[in-house]
Design an enzyme around this catalytic site. Structure first.
Site, PDB file in Angstrom:
ATOM      1  N   ARG A 167       0.851  -1.176   0.000  1.00  0.00           N
ATOM      2  CA  ARG A 167       0.000   0.000   0.000  1.00  0.00           C
ATOM      3  C   ARG A 167       0.887   1.225   0.000  1.00  0.00           C
ATOM      4  NH1 ARG A 167      -4.518   1.359   4.476  1.00  0.00           N
ATOM      5  NH2 ARG A 167      -2.681   1.822   5.686  1.00  0.00           N
ATOM      6  N   THR A 208      -0.725   7.660  -1.020  1.00  0.00           N
ATOM      7  CA  THR A 208      -1.995   7.598  -1.766  1.00  0.00           C
ATOM      8  C   THR A 208      -2.928   6.497  -1.253  1.00  0.00           C
ATOM      9  OG1 THR A 208      -1.121   5.993  -3.335  1.00  0.00           O
ATOM     10  CG2 THR A 208      -0.779   8.322  -3.861  1.00  0.00           C
ATOM     11  N   ASP A 237       0.114  -2.390  12.068  1.00  0.00           N
ATOM     12  CA  ASP A 237       0.542  -2.879  10.751  1.00  0.00           C
ATOM     13  C   ASP A 237       0.783  -4.390  10.855  1.00  0.00           C
ATOM     14  OD1 ASP A 237       2.234  -1.605   8.042  1.00  0.00           O
ATOM     15  OD2 ASP A 237       2.441  -3.707   8.616  1.00  0.00           O
ATOM     16  N   ASP A 267       4.297  -5.762   9.702  1.00  0.00           N
ATOM     17  CA  ASP A 267       5.366  -5.378  10.633  1.00  0.00           C
ATOM     18  C   ASP A 267       5.270  -6.139  11.942  1.00  0.00           C
ATOM     19  OD1 ASP A 267       6.590  -3.595   8.922  1.00  0.00           O
ATOM     20  OD2 ASP A 267       5.462  -1.855   9.639  1.00  0.00           O
TER      21      ASP A 267
HETATM   22  C1  PRP Z   1      -1.434  -4.331   4.556  1.00  0.00           C
HETATM   23  C2  PRP Z   1      -2.371  -5.511   4.674  1.00  0.00           C
HETATM   24  C3  PRP Z   1      -3.199  -5.382   3.434  1.00  0.00           C
HETATM   25  C4  PRP Z   1      -3.313  -3.903   3.256  1.00  0.00           C
HETATM   26  C5  PRP Z   1      -4.671  -3.468   3.724  1.00  0.00           C
HETATM   27  O1  PRP Z   1      -0.405  -4.617   3.681  1.00  0.00           O
HETATM   28  O2  PRP Z   1      -1.712  -6.731   4.788  1.00  0.00           O
HETATM   29  O3  PRP Z   1      -2.620  -6.006   2.292  1.00  0.00           O
HETATM   30  O4  PRP Z   1      -2.297  -3.308   4.061  1.00  0.00           O
HETATM   31  O5  PRP Z   1      -4.887  -2.135   3.484  1.00  0.00           O
HETATM   32  P1  PRP Z   1      -5.936  -1.621   2.402  1.00  0.00           P
HETATM   33  O6  PRP Z   1      -7.203  -2.375   2.625  1.00  0.00           O
HETATM   34  O7  PRP Z   1      -6.079  -0.160   2.744  1.00  0.00           O
HETATM   35  O8  PRP Z   1      -5.359  -1.824   1.049  1.00  0.00           O
HETATM   36  P2  PRP Z   1       0.822  -3.639   3.415  1.00  0.00           P
HETATM   37  O9  PRP Z   1       0.536  -2.756   2.249  1.00  0.00           O
HETATM   38  O10 PRP Z   1       1.195  -2.939   4.702  1.00  0.00           O
HETATM   39  O11 PRP Z   1       1.944  -4.604   2.930  1.00  0.00           O
HETATM   40  P3  PRP Z   1       2.699  -5.777   3.723  1.00  0.00           P
HETATM   41  O12 PRP Z   1       1.706  -6.912   3.895  1.00  0.00           O
HETATM   42  O13 PRP Z   1       3.797  -6.128   2.795  1.00  0.00           O
HETATM   43  O14 PRP Z   1       3.180  -5.259   5.051  1.00  0.00           O
HETATM   44  N1  URA Z   2      -2.694  -2.422   6.875  1.00  0.00           N
HETATM   45  C1  URA Z   2      -2.377  -2.885   8.095  1.00  0.00           C
HETATM   46  O1  URA Z   2      -1.461  -3.708   8.238  1.00  0.00           O
HETATM   47  N2  URA Z   2      -3.047  -2.433   9.159  1.00  0.00           N
HETATM   48  C2  URA Z   2      -4.055  -1.547   9.042  1.00  0.00           C
HETATM   49  O2  URA Z   2      -4.648  -1.164  10.073  1.00  0.00           O
HETATM   50  C3  URA Z   2      -4.370  -1.067   7.765  1.00  0.00           C
HETATM   51  C4  URA Z   2      -3.691  -1.539   6.693  1.00  0.00           C
END
Ligand code: PRP
Ligand code: URA
Length: 210
Positions: free
Chosen positions: A105, A109, A201, A204
Site C-alpha cells: 500500500r 496515496t 501494521d 510489521d
Molecule cells: C497491509 C495488509 C493489506 C493492506 C490493507 O499490507 O496486509 O494487504 O495493508 O490495506 P488496504 O485495505 O487499505 O489496502 P501492506 O501494504 O502494509 O503490505 P505488507 O503486507 O507487505 O506489510
Molecule cells: N494495513 C495494516 O497492516 N493495518 C491496518 O490497520 C491497515 C492496513
C-alpha cells in the site's frame, strides 16, 4: 448488490484476537495466534465444500462414508501479511494449490502497488480463497481480486481477520459477487488509513520489521 458478509465471531477467535491487538504481544506469539485463528476461519469459509461418499469397511461393518468431492481449491495469499493466514489453512487442506499476489500500500496515496503475481494455470477451474488479515480501504483486496478475475478466476471468496466498515463497503461495490469472511469489523479508519482500534501494521507485527 453487496458482498455477502460473514462475521466469524467464535469466542476462541475473539479471545485470540484480543491477545493479538495488545501492542506488547511479541512477533512469535502474534504469528502463532494468527495461525490458530486461520484454522477457525477456514472451518467457516469451507463449510459448504461439496461431499460425496465412498464405500469403506470399519472394523465392524461396511458403510458408505462421506468424503470431500474433490472440489479443487486454491488459496491466494496477498503478500506479505496474507502468509500469516495461509499457513494454518494449508495445515487443514494440505493438497490445496497456492497462489501469491504481491501488493504494498503506497503510504501517501493508499493505492495498492503490485510487485508480484503467481497463480495456478487452471485457476478458472478452482474455488479461490483470497487471504489477507486486513481489509482497511480495501484497495489491496480489490486490486488482488481484479487481477485474479483477469486471469480467469470466477469462484472467489475473501477471508480476513479485521475489516473496517469503509473497506467492506468499497470491496462490496467493486466485487459484489465475492463473499467476505472476517473475524470482526472494527470502528473505522484513522487519517493514515489504519484500522482502529485495530492491530497496527499486520506485516510489521508478524515479522518485527518496525
Ligand atoms: C497491509 C495488509 C493489506 C493492506 C490493507 O499490507 O496486509 O494487504 O495493508 O490495506 P488496504 O485495505 O487499505 O489496502 P501492506 O501494504 O502494509 O503490505 P505488507 O503486507 O507487505 O506489510
Ligand atoms: N494495513 C495494516 O497492516 N493495518 C491496518 O490497520 C491497515 C492496513
Amino acid at each position: 448488490m453487496t458482498s455477502k458478509l460473514t462475521i466469524v465471531d467464535h469466542p476462541l477467535i475473539l479471545h485470540k484476537l484480543t491477545l493479538m491487538r495488545d501492542k506488547g504481544t511479541p512477533s512469535a506469539v502474534f504469528r502463532q495466534l494468527l495461525r490458530e485463528i486461520s484454522l477457525l476461519l477456514t472451518y467457516e469459509v469451507l463449510r459448504d465444500l461439496p461431499i460425496t461418499s465412498r464405500s469403506i469397511e470399519t472394523p465392524l461393518e461396511e458403510m458408505e462414508a462421506p468424503i470431500l468431492k474433490g472440489k479443487k481449491l486454491v488459496f491466494v495469499s496477498i503478500l506479505r501479511a496474507g502468509n500469516g493466514l495461509l499457513d494454518g489453512m494449508l495445515d487443514l487442506v494440505p493438497s490445496a494449490r497456492v497462489g501469491h499476489v504481491g501488493l504494498y500500500r503506497d503510504p501517501t496515496t493508499l493505492r495498492a502497488v503490485e510487485y508480484y503475481m503467481k497463480v495456478p494455470d487452471d485457476i478458472s477451474e478452482r474455488r479461490v480463497i483470497v487471504v489477507d488479515p486486513m481489509l482497511a480501504t480495501a484497495n489491496s483486496a480489490s486490486a488482488a481480486v481484479s487481477r485474479l478475475k483477469e486471469v480467469g478466476a470466477t469462484d472467489l471468496r475473501f477471508v480476513c481477520l479485521l475489516a473496517a466498515p469503509e473497506g467492506i463497503e468499497a470491496f462490496s461495490l467493486a466485487h459484489p459477487d465475492v463473499p467476505i469472511y472476517t473475524a470482526t469489523c472494527d470502528r473505522g479508519l484513522n487519517d493514515h488509513g489504519y484500522i482502529v482500534p485495530g492491530i497496527g501494521d499486520a506485516g510489521d507485527r508478524m515479522y518485527g520489521t518496525k
